[in-house]
Design a protein around this motif. Structure first.
Motif, PDB file in Angstrom:
ATOM      1  N   SER A  52      -6.382  26.628 -10.992  1.00 54.86           N
ATOM      2  CA  SER A  52      -6.954  25.539 -11.771  1.00 54.86           C
ATOM      3  C   SER A  52      -7.638  24.555 -10.840  1.00 54.86           C
ATOM      4  O   SER A  52      -7.253  24.411  -9.669  1.00 54.86           O
ATOM      5  N   VAL A  53      -8.632  23.881 -11.373  1.00 50.34           N
ATOM      6  CA  VAL A  53      -9.336  22.876 -10.579  1.00 50.34           C
ATOM      7  C   VAL A  53      -8.414  21.707 -10.258  1.00 50.34           C
ATOM      8  O   VAL A  53      -8.492  21.111  -9.168  1.00 50.34           O
ATOM      9  N   ALA A  54      -7.504  21.384 -11.167  1.00 48.23           N
ATOM     10  CA  ALA A  54      -6.564  20.291 -10.918  1.00 48.23           C
ATOM     11  C   ALA A  54      -5.667  20.612  -9.728  1.00 48.23           C
ATOM     12  O   ALA A  54      -5.436  19.760  -8.854  1.00 48.23           O
ATOM     13  N   ALA A  55      -5.141  21.844  -9.665  1.00 47.49           N
ATOM     14  CA  ALA A  55      -4.299  22.244  -8.536  1.00 47.49           C
ATOM     15  C   ALA A  55      -5.094  22.218  -7.236  1.00 47.49           C
ATOM     16  O   ALA A  55      -4.583  21.828  -6.185  1.00 47.49           O
ATOM     17  N   LEU A  56      -6.340  22.653  -7.317  1.00 43.53           N
ATOM     18  CA  LEU A  56      -7.198  22.612  -6.136  1.00 43.53           C
ATOM     19  C   LEU A  56      -7.373  21.174  -5.659  1.00 43.53           C
ATOM     20  O   LEU A  56      -7.289  20.893  -4.453  1.00 43.53           O
ATOM     21  N   GLY A  57      -7.607  20.261  -6.590  1.00 42.91           N
ATOM     22  CA  GLY A  57      -7.788  18.861  -6.221  1.00 42.91           C
ATOM     23  C   GLY A  57      -6.585  18.303  -5.489  1.00 42.91           C
ATOM     24  O   GLY A  57      -6.726  17.556  -4.508  1.00 42.91           O
ATOM     25  N   ALA A  59      -4.454  20.036  -3.648  1.00 50.05           N
ATOM     26  CA  ALA A  59      -4.420  20.638  -2.315  1.00 50.05           C
ATOM     27  C   ALA A  59      -5.453  19.991  -1.402  1.00 50.05           C
ATOM     28  O   ALA A  59      -5.183  19.723  -0.222  1.00 50.05           O
ATOM     29  N   LEU A  60      -6.634  19.722  -1.934  1.00 52.07           N
ATOM     30  CA  LEU A  60      -7.676  19.095  -1.129  1.00 52.07           C
ATOM     31  C   LEU A  60      -7.279  17.680  -0.713  1.00 52.07           C
ATOM     32  O   LEU A  60      -7.496  17.279   0.435  1.00 52.07           O
ATOM     33  N   ALA A  61      -6.716  16.933  -1.635  1.00 50.30           N
ATOM     34  CA  ALA A  61      -6.318  15.559  -1.329  1.00 50.30           C
ATOM     35  C   ALA A  61      -5.239  15.538  -0.253  1.00 50.30           C
ATOM     36  O   ALA A  61      -5.266  14.708   0.667  1.00 50.30           O
ATOM     37  N   GLN A  62      -4.272  16.444  -0.355  1.00 50.80           N
ATOM     38  CA  GLN A  62      -3.204  16.507   0.644  1.00 50.80           C
ATOM     39  C   GLN A  62      -3.770  16.859   2.021  1.00 50.80           C
ATOM     40  O   GLN A  62      -3.401  16.246   3.032  1.00 50.80           O
ATOM     41  N   ALA A  63      -4.680  17.837   2.076  1.00 52.02           N
ATOM     42  CA  ALA A  63      -5.259  18.243   3.352  1.00 52.02           C
ATOM     43  C   ALA A  63      -6.056  17.114   3.985  1.00 52.02           C
ATOM     44  O   ALA A  63      -5.968  16.871   5.202  1.00 52.02           O
TER      45      ALA A  63
END
Length: 319
Positions: A52-57, A59-63
């Motif tokens: 999902s795009v939400a899950a991706l978001g 992961a990106l924010a954490q990285a």
């Protein structure tokens, strides 16, 4: 998804060759791995698969947070921009055998190359399907670039794309008959000496060398996570729409290579707020019209995944 970032001195805002020190301060997580890049002034965060795009978001924010903290501990800032505001004053090619082969091949074109992109990998069933998908998504690549433009310099919205155009075979890939034709094309370019190896190409979309994915490489690094999420949602929806067309036996869009090249240049020059080139009508139109066409084209795919409202919200915030 892969995001490339620049490292700059907090005081001067000039890029610095400190990637090794910053990467030594971060540890891979279950969702994200961190890598060095060709330029020692860059670092990369690569997420694992997200459904999902939400899950991706998330992961990106954490990285981004982890890399920003690591950079801060070194007295540096992490910048998400297609090109630096103040570039390094010397060669930026990092240590490593392959990186130096790249430098030996491309010389001055690469020694000062500090360009950060936002790369989206979309899973596909097999390589034959992947090549068919490449053929169908070609006309939409300039719009993805225009939407992402985040390297303003010398009057261009995406100076990164201008720098990338100096490499052989950059831009929109040609049409391919099948996977064998794709591989033969890459092999010829390696034999001719314009690519370092079969894992390298400069197209705005390609088959990933180590993953069963179609890899979109059109976008500048996104200033904010929302911009990266938008690229991911649109890229996946384009693959979905292309896959549906392939299953129906539809032919790839009949668009000219020279018009697509004009569309890429125009997207890099003006971004999303200026002119674009319609690959079908072969004329200038507002880039926002092309973006509306893109969203309409992928609306069924977005609706199927429940992401249409999110994409419309992200688009509205961008334009």
């Amino acid at each position: 998804m892969e995001e490339e970032f620049l490292l700059v001195d907090a005081a001067s805002q000039r890029t610095v060759m400190r990637a090794h020190a910053v990467l030594a301060r971060v540890r891979d997580t279950e969702m994200t791995k961190f890598h060095a890049e060709l330029a020692g002034t860059q670092v990369e965060a690569a997420t694992g698969p997200c459904t999902s795009v939400a899950a991706l978001g998330e992961a990106l924010a954490q990285a981004r947070s982890m890399l920003a903290d690591a950079a801060g501990a070194e007295g540096l800032e992490l910048i998400s921009r297609g090109t630096p505001v103040k570039a390094s004053t010397r060669s930026v090619v990092a240590d490593g055998a392959r990186f130096h082969r790249v430098l030996d091949t491309y010389a001055g074109v690469v020694e000062d190359y500090e360009a950060s992109g936002c790369h989206v990998h979309v899973g596909v069933p097999d390589r034959e399907t992947a090549v068919a998908v490449l053929n169908h998504v070609r006309p939409w690549l300039p719009t993805l670039l225009a939407l992402s433009a985040n390297s303003p310099d010398h009057g261009y919205g995406s100076w990164r794309m201008v720098l990338q155009s100096r490499f052989p075979g950059s831009g929109v890939p040609p049409l391919f008959r099948d996977a064998r034709d794709y591989d033969a094309h890459v092999s010829r370019m390696v034999t001719c000496g314009t690519l370092v190896d079969a894992a390298q190409s400069f197209w705005l979309v390609r088959l990933a060398s180590r993953l069963p994915t179609v890899e979109f490489r059109a976008a500048d690094a996104a200033a904010e996570v929302d911009g990266a999420m938008l690229q991911a949602a649109l890229s996946r929806a384009l693959v979905h729409a292309a896959y549906e067309d392939v299953q129906k036996g539809a032919e790839p869009p009949a668009v000219r290579d020279d018009v697509l090249a004009a569309a890429v240049w125009t997207a890099s020059r003006y971004g999303i707020d200026g002119a674009g080139v319609d690959p079908w009508q072969e004329c200038r139109v507002p880039a926002t019209v092309l973006l509306d066409d893109l969203v309409e084209h992928v609306t069924p795919a977005l609706e199927e995944r429940g992401e249409l409202a999110l994409v419309r919200e992200l688009v509205a915030a961008r334009v």
